[in-house]
Design a protein around this motif. Structure first.
Motif, PDB file in Angstrom:
ATOM      1  N   ASP A 221       0.823  -1.209   0.000  1.00 38.37           N
ATOM      2  CA  ASP A 221       0.000   0.000   0.000  1.00 38.37           C
ATOM      3  C   ASP A 221       0.857   1.259   0.000  1.00 38.37           C
ATOM      4  O   ASP A 221       0.480   2.286  -0.560  1.00 38.37           O
ATOM      5  N   GLN A 222       2.039   1.177   0.607  1.00 29.57           N
ATOM      6  CA  GLN A 222       2.951   2.318   0.649  1.00 29.57           C
ATOM      7  C   GLN A 222       3.880   2.344  -0.559  1.00 29.57           C
ATOM      8  O   GLN A 222       4.499   3.372  -0.835  1.00 29.57           O
ATOM      9  N   GLY A 223       4.004   1.210  -1.228  1.00 25.08           N
ATOM     10  CA  GLY A 223       4.964   1.114  -2.320  1.00 25.08           C
ATOM     11  C   GLY A 223       6.394   1.039  -1.828  1.00 25.08           C
ATOM     12  O   GLY A 223       7.326   1.394  -2.555  1.00 25.08           O
ATOM     13  N   THR A 224       6.594   0.559  -0.599  1.00 29.49           N
ATOM     14  CA  THR A 224       7.919   0.550   0.000  1.00 29.49           C
ATOM     15  C   THR A 224       8.371  -0.860   0.355  1.00 29.49           C
ATOM     16  O   THR A 224       7.561  -1.789   0.467  1.00 29.49           O
TER      17      THR A 224
ATOM     18  N   GLU B 242       9.683   0.859  -3.851  1.00 31.32           N
ATOM     19  CA  GLU B 242       9.621  -0.190  -4.873  1.00 31.32           C
ATOM     20  C   GLU B 242       8.569   0.100  -5.931  1.00 31.32           C
ATOM     21  O   GLU B 242       8.706  -0.320  -7.071  1.00 31.32           O
ATOM     22  N   ASP B 243       7.518   0.790  -5.539  1.00 33.12           N
ATOM     23  CA  ASP B 243       6.421   1.096  -6.465  1.00 33.12           C
ATOM     24  C   ASP B 243       6.133   2.592  -6.345  1.00 33.12           C
ATOM     25  O   ASP B 243       5.466   3.043  -5.413  1.00 33.12           O
ATOM     26  N   ARG B 244       6.653   3.346  -7.306  1.00 34.03           N
ATOM     27  CA  ARG B 244       6.539   4.803  -7.237  1.00 34.03           C
ATOM     28  C   ARG B 244       5.082   5.261  -7.246  1.00 34.03           C
ATOM     29  O   ARG B 244       4.694   6.145  -6.477  1.00 34.03           O
ATOM     30  N   GLN B 245       4.260   4.659  -8.097  1.00 38.02           N
ATOM     31  CA  GLN B 245       2.858   5.070  -8.198  1.00 38.02           C
ATOM     32  C   GLN B 245       2.108   4.807  -6.894  1.00 38.02           C
ATOM     33  O   GLN B 245       1.308   5.635  -6.448  1.00 38.02           O
ATOM     34  N   ALA B 246       2.368   3.654  -6.277  1.00 40.57           N
ATOM     35  CA  ALA B 246       1.724   3.351  -4.997  1.00 40.57           C
ATOM     36  C   ALA B 246       2.181   4.333  -3.922  1.00 40.57           C
ATOM     37  O   ALA B 246       1.376   4.766  -3.077  1.00 40.57           O
ATOM     38  N   ALA B 247       3.458   4.705  -3.942  1.00 38.39           N
ATOM     39  CA  ALA B 247       3.973   5.666  -2.961  1.00 38.39           C
ATOM     40  C   ALA B 247       3.323   7.031  -3.140  1.00 38.39           C
ATOM     41  O   ALA B 247       3.001   7.708  -2.156  1.00 38.39           O
ATOM     42  N   VAL B 248       3.120   7.432  -4.390  1.00 40.87           N
ATOM     43  CA  VAL B 248       2.451   8.715  -4.657  1.00 40.87           C
ATOM     44  C   VAL B 248       1.010   8.677  -4.151  1.00 40.87           C
ATOM     45  O   VAL B 248       0.535   9.621  -3.497  1.00 40.87           O
TER      46      VAL B 248
ATOM     47  N   GLY C 239       0.936   8.863  -0.386  1.00 40.75           N
ATOM     48  CA  GLY C 239       1.220  10.213   0.078  1.00 40.75           C
ATOM     49  C   GLY C 239       0.018  11.132  -0.051  1.00 40.75           C
ATOM     50  O   GLY C 239      -0.259  11.944   0.837  1.00 40.75           O
ATOM     51  N   MET C 240      -0.732  10.994  -1.137  1.00 48.65           N
ATOM     52  CA  MET C 240      -1.918  11.826  -1.333  1.00 48.65           C
ATOM     53  C   MET C 240      -3.010  11.468  -0.337  1.00 48.65           C
ATOM     54  O   MET C 240      -3.750  12.334   0.132  1.00 48.65           O
TER      55      MET C 240
ATOM     56  N   ASP D  46       4.644  11.340   2.818  1.00 46.91           N
ATOM     57  CA  ASP D  46       5.257  11.280   1.492  1.00 46.91           C
ATOM     58  C   ASP D  46       6.597  10.551   1.568  1.00 46.91           C
ATOM     59  O   ASP D  46       7.656  11.165   1.672  1.00 46.91           O
ATOM     60  N   PHE D  47       6.541   9.215   1.500  1.00 49.01           N
ATOM     61  CA  PHE D  47       7.762   8.429   1.539  1.00 49.01           C
ATOM     62  C   PHE D  47       8.639   8.697   0.316  1.00 49.01           C
ATOM     63  O   PHE D  47       9.866   8.635   0.399  1.00 49.01           O
ATOM     64  N   LEU D  48       8.016   8.995  -0.816  1.00 50.68           N
ATOM     65  CA  LEU D  48       8.781   9.250  -2.028  1.00 50.68           C
ATOM     66  C   LEU D  48       9.658  10.485  -1.862  1.00 50.68           C
ATOM     67  O   LEU D  48      10.857  10.453  -2.181  1.00 50.68           O
ATOM     68  N   ALA D  49       9.092  11.581  -1.363  1.00 48.10           N
ATOM     69  CA  ALA D  49       9.873  12.803  -1.152  1.00 48.10           C
ATOM     70  C   ALA D  49      10.973  12.580  -0.122  1.00 48.10           C
ATOM     71  O   ALA D  49      12.094  13.079  -0.271  1.00 48.10           O
TER      72      ALA D  49
END
Length: 240
Positions: A48-51, A69-75, A78-79, A84-87
């Protein structure tokens, strides 16, 4: 430069349960093993987090090394949550997180111990965030977890597997102090209640510096050793 701090006049009823560091790239268990650190088997994946994360357990705390691991899931995550794990992984925000738990002898919570917009209930099964800290991009993410998911509840010291997980060839056992460096910005905004709580309760030292850095000390540094993990791309120093 240290942040203004408050003197803790009583023993804190909160303590560190775990810390996390968000990374731009995966870290391999073998690379940690050659440095005397034991990881918990396969990376922990949260779809769910893409991490994904390598987990290192110690006697009284654990450390998560997280990457995307999954940029779209991380985005999406975050929304949905504001986390925001990606940032943080790309170091567009502080890469660190500090999770607090109640100490074993904490029964009643003084009303002024927690940030004014945080809540805590022993029966809760979700994380508690303070809005001003969640919105900050320069501070480590600070939150309080319920007893049910704390390390003290999940670690079974009679389990052979768990005993193996908290044994590190380097000899680190108990987390005894934490120091966090916040990257200085041109205009320093006042720290959130959550970061002030870390300082006021003597849970962690917080400083301004050139770059973010997490320094964890174990066993009061009785071996006099330092393990700098910057060579693995980790803004992390372990002292033991």
């Amino acid at each position: 430069m240290p942040l203004p701090s408050f003197v803790a006049v009583t023993k804190s009823l909160l303590e560190i349960d775990h810390c996390f560091v968000c990374l731009p790239n995966p870290v391999e268990a073998d690379a940690l093993a050659v440095r005397g650190l034991t990881c918990a088997g396969q990376p922990l994946r949260r779809t769910d987090q893409g991490t994904a994360a390598q987990i290192l357990f110690f006697e009284n705390a654990y450390l998560e090394l997280i990457w995307i691991e999954d940029r779209q899931a991380a985005v999406r995550y975050g929304m949905q949550t504001g986390i925001d794990f990606l940032a943080r992984a790309q170091q567009q925000a502080s890469p660190f997180g500090i999770a607090l738990r109640q100490t074993p002898d904490a029964v009643d919570r003084p009303s002024d111990l927690l940030p004014s917009n945080a809540t805590l209930n022993r029966s809760q099964t979700f994380l508690n965030f303070a809005a001003d800290n969640l919105a900050s991009r320069v501070e480590p993410l600070c939150f309080i977890i319920p007893d049910a998911v704390s390390l003290l509840s999940l670690l079974d010291r009679t389990s052979l597997l768990h005993q193996q997980l908290i044994r590190h060839p380097a000899g680190m056992q108990r987390l005894t102090s934490t120091r966090i460096t916040i990257a200085a910005v041109a205009s320093r905004e006042p720290c959130s209640d959550s970061v002030n709580l870390l300082q006021r309760e003597g849970i962690a030292e917080v400083f301004y510096g050139k770059a973010p850095l997490l320094e964890l000390s174990f066993d009061h540094q009785r071996q006099g050793q330092t393990l700098d993990l910057s060579g693995l791309g980790l803004p992390l120093v372990l002292r033991y």
